[in-house]
Scaffold this active site. Structure first.
Site, short mmCIF file in Angstrom:
data_model
loop_
_atom_site.label_atom_id
_atom_site.label_comp_id
_atom_site.label_asym_id
_atom_site.label_seq_id
_atom_site.Cartn_x
_atom_site.Cartn_y
_atom_site.Cartn_z
N CYS A 58 0.83 -1.22 0.00
CA CYS A 58 0.00 0.00 0.00
C CYS A 58 0.86 1.27 0.00
O CYS A 58 1.66 1.49 0.92
CB CYS A 58 -0.92 -0.03 1.22
SG CYS A 58 -1.69 1.55 1.64
N CYS A 61 0.37 3.50 3.01
CA CYS A 61 1.04 2.95 4.20
C CYS A 61 2.53 3.28 4.18
O CYS A 61 3.12 3.62 5.21
CB CYS A 61 0.85 1.44 4.27
SG CYS A 61 -0.89 0.91 4.21
N CYS A 393 -10.15 4.10 -8.56
CA CYS A 393 -10.26 3.51 -7.21
C CYS A 393 -10.46 2.00 -7.29
O CYS A 393 -11.44 1.51 -7.85
CB CYS A 393 -11.42 4.17 -6.46
SG CYS A 393 -11.94 3.29 -4.97
N CYS A 396 -13.66 0.78 -5.65
CA CYS A 396 -14.83 1.07 -6.50
C CYS A 396 -14.97 0.01 -7.59
O CYS A 396 -16.08 -0.45 -7.90
CB CYS A 396 -14.71 2.46 -7.12
SG CYS A 396 -14.49 3.80 -5.94
#
Length: 521
Positions: A58, A61, A393, A396
């Site tokens: 990520c 992150c 996204c 999404c």
């Protein structure tokens, strides 16, 4: 608010770095790594813990890692541990705590007392927030610790209230309890301390490390009135928009004016020029500079040309209205000051960015754009479930097939389609009058209560979303019950046709004599 997430991602992209501990597995860290086997015991052993649930791949992150590490080092001396959980390795643990995105930060007071971390993801903000959590809602100050307490945080609020003023003390304590996540509070009933600060009891003093350094409230001790004063007094006259301050400006409930400039010298010069205007409209609008060399792309979210600076725009955060200042004109305090007054007085129409209205609707999910938002979402008697999404996204994209399936439950049944609409809007290319904190955001606009949409925060399954529509919608439509009825009707219709066909076939079967009459040689 267009969009907290768009600007937050811009800020994140501008500051993304990878910590040394990511590159070297043997780096000593003050962040404690926990697993399912160690998590519960650790939480039982510590009164207050901040936990990060993350994934190694990520980018958000990775950007947080060095700031989280820095905060962990500083908070270690205060016995406030920061921990992390790798959700790719500890899937069950992360499911138990309903982790749906990375990074997710949660505050633990034991394994069963959990609440979300609501502060900024900067080391200073992490430290400040957790220190507030470790202290009582209202600390006690005296002549020995007053000066030290004043400097414990960027904003410190102290109530100077006599001990026999029960009502004032109760109001101040109640206010502090409600705002303890945002500000550091203390109180004293010592009249000598109040005299030394040149104030009378009861008064509330806000100490800050900017502008006039100190603001005094001696008005009616009403929680709403105090909160309004605190929000105004704690905001710099002309501040700087950055990753730490942005959310504070957006949630201040008053318009935000952006001064885009590419150099520090230019921003300082414009800030000084705008101070009298900011003072004049204090409490009605916040004015702040922003580094266009780093955060210039955000100008596009305000319907400005993101390549032409300096620039100025106003965003009415409560309904996401945008007022870009003509970029062919020079940015000067006099002319822009008049523009600010015109916007505040309702003399300027907002700028609206919208995709074209679709000529036809393809598929069960209704596509909404800014120019059709009012018609399809607000001005009708239907319960409207609206997804605010971004094309890039991942969450999404994962939701899309389930959202289509959900929409079909209503769209395929005329009786339901007249009561419920399942819709979506690309919030990156359309201005929307809603507060969007991340993607996807799903809100239900109930018939008859469109001004009070209900945001969905549960699991993103078809069944859970349908139950949300049933429970929160005005029409209380049960899509699955209707689906069962439809299936039964279809089955009955199929059986009827089958029986009818069989009967017709049997009745039409020729007799032996008819066969003989029609036999051909």
């Amino acid at each position: 608010m267009r969009q907290f997430v768009s600007f937050a991602l811009t800020l994140l992209a501008a500051s993304t770095v990878t910590s040394a501990s990511d590159a070297k597995g043997d780096t000593v860290s003050d962040v404690v790594s926990l697993t399912k086997d160690t998590f519960e015991d650790f939480m039982k052993e510590h009164d207050l813990v901040l936990a990060e649930f993350f994934a190694p791949w990520c980018g958000h992150c990775k950007a947080l890692a060095p700031k989280y590490e820095e905060a962990a080092t500083e908070l270690k001396s205060k016995n406030i541990p920061l921990v992390k959980v790798d959700c790719t390795a500890e899937e069950e643990l992360c499911r138990d705590y309903r982790i749906e995105g990375y990074p997710t930060l949660k505050i633990f007071r034991g394994p069963d007392s959990v609440k979300p971390y609501l502060g900024a993801r900067q080391s200073e903000a992490l430290v400040s927030y957790m220190v507030k959590q470790s202290l009582p809602a209202v600390s006690t100050v005296n002549p020995e610790n007053l000066e030290e307490f004043k400097t414990m945080d960027k904003i410190v609020i102290i109530g100077y209230i006599s001990s026999d003023d029960k009502a004032a003390n109760e109001t101040f304590t109640s206010f502090a309890e409600s705002q303890r996540d945002n500000y550091l509070f203390a109180a004293t009933n010592d009249p000598a301390l109040a005299k030394a600060e040149d104030i009378s009891q009861p008064s509330i003093v806000l100490y800050k490390d900017f502008d006039e350094k100190k603001a005094v409230y001696d008005g009616e001790l009403d929680k709403d009135a105090i909160l309004g004063w605190v929000k105004t007094a704690s905001t710099p006259l002309v501040g700087e928009i950055d990753p730490e301050t942005y959310s504070e400006y957006i949630t201040a409930s008053i318009p935000l004016a952006y001064i885009f400039a590419e150099t520090k010298e230019e921003r300082e010069k414009l800030a000084e020029e705008f101070r009298p205007i900011a003072e004049k409209h204090r409490g009605a609008i916040n004015i702040a500079t922003i580094d266009a060399s780093i955060f210039g792309p955000h100008a596009g979210n305000l319907n400005l040309d993101p390549q032409n600076f300096p620039a100025f725009a106003i965003q009415e955060t409560t309904r996401n209205a945008k007022y870009p200042y003509d970029q062919s004109k020079e940015i000067n305090a006099e002319d822009v000051g008049q523009f600010i007054e015109d916007v505040l007085n309702g003399k300027v129409e907002p700028s609206i960015k919208s995709e074209p209205i679709p000529e036809t609707q393809e598929g069960p999910v209704t596509v909404v754009v800014a120019h059709s938002y009012k018609e399809l979402v607000i001005d009708n008697d239907k319960d409207v479930l609206l997804e605010f999404y971004a094309p890039w996204c991942g969450h999404c994209k994962a939701l899309a097939p389930k959202y289509e399936e959900l929409a079909s439950l209503y769209a395929d049944v005329p009786a339901l389609a007249s009561k419920v609409t399942v819709a979506k809007i690309d919030a990156t290319t359309n201005d929307v009058p809603d507060s969007i904190q991340g993607f996807p955001t799903i809100k239900l606009f109930p018939a008859g209560s469109k001004d009070s949409p209900v945001e969905y925060s549960g699991p993103r399954s078809v069944e859970d979303l349908a139950n949300f529509v049933k429970e929160q919608g005005t029409h209380k439509v049960d899509a699955f019950a209707a689906g069962d009825e439809k299936a039964e009707e279809e089955a009955d219709a199929t059986l009827t046709v089958s029986i009818s066909s069989k009967a017709t076939s049997e009745s039409a079967a020729p007799t032996e004599s008819e066969k003989a009459d029609h036999d051909e040689l």
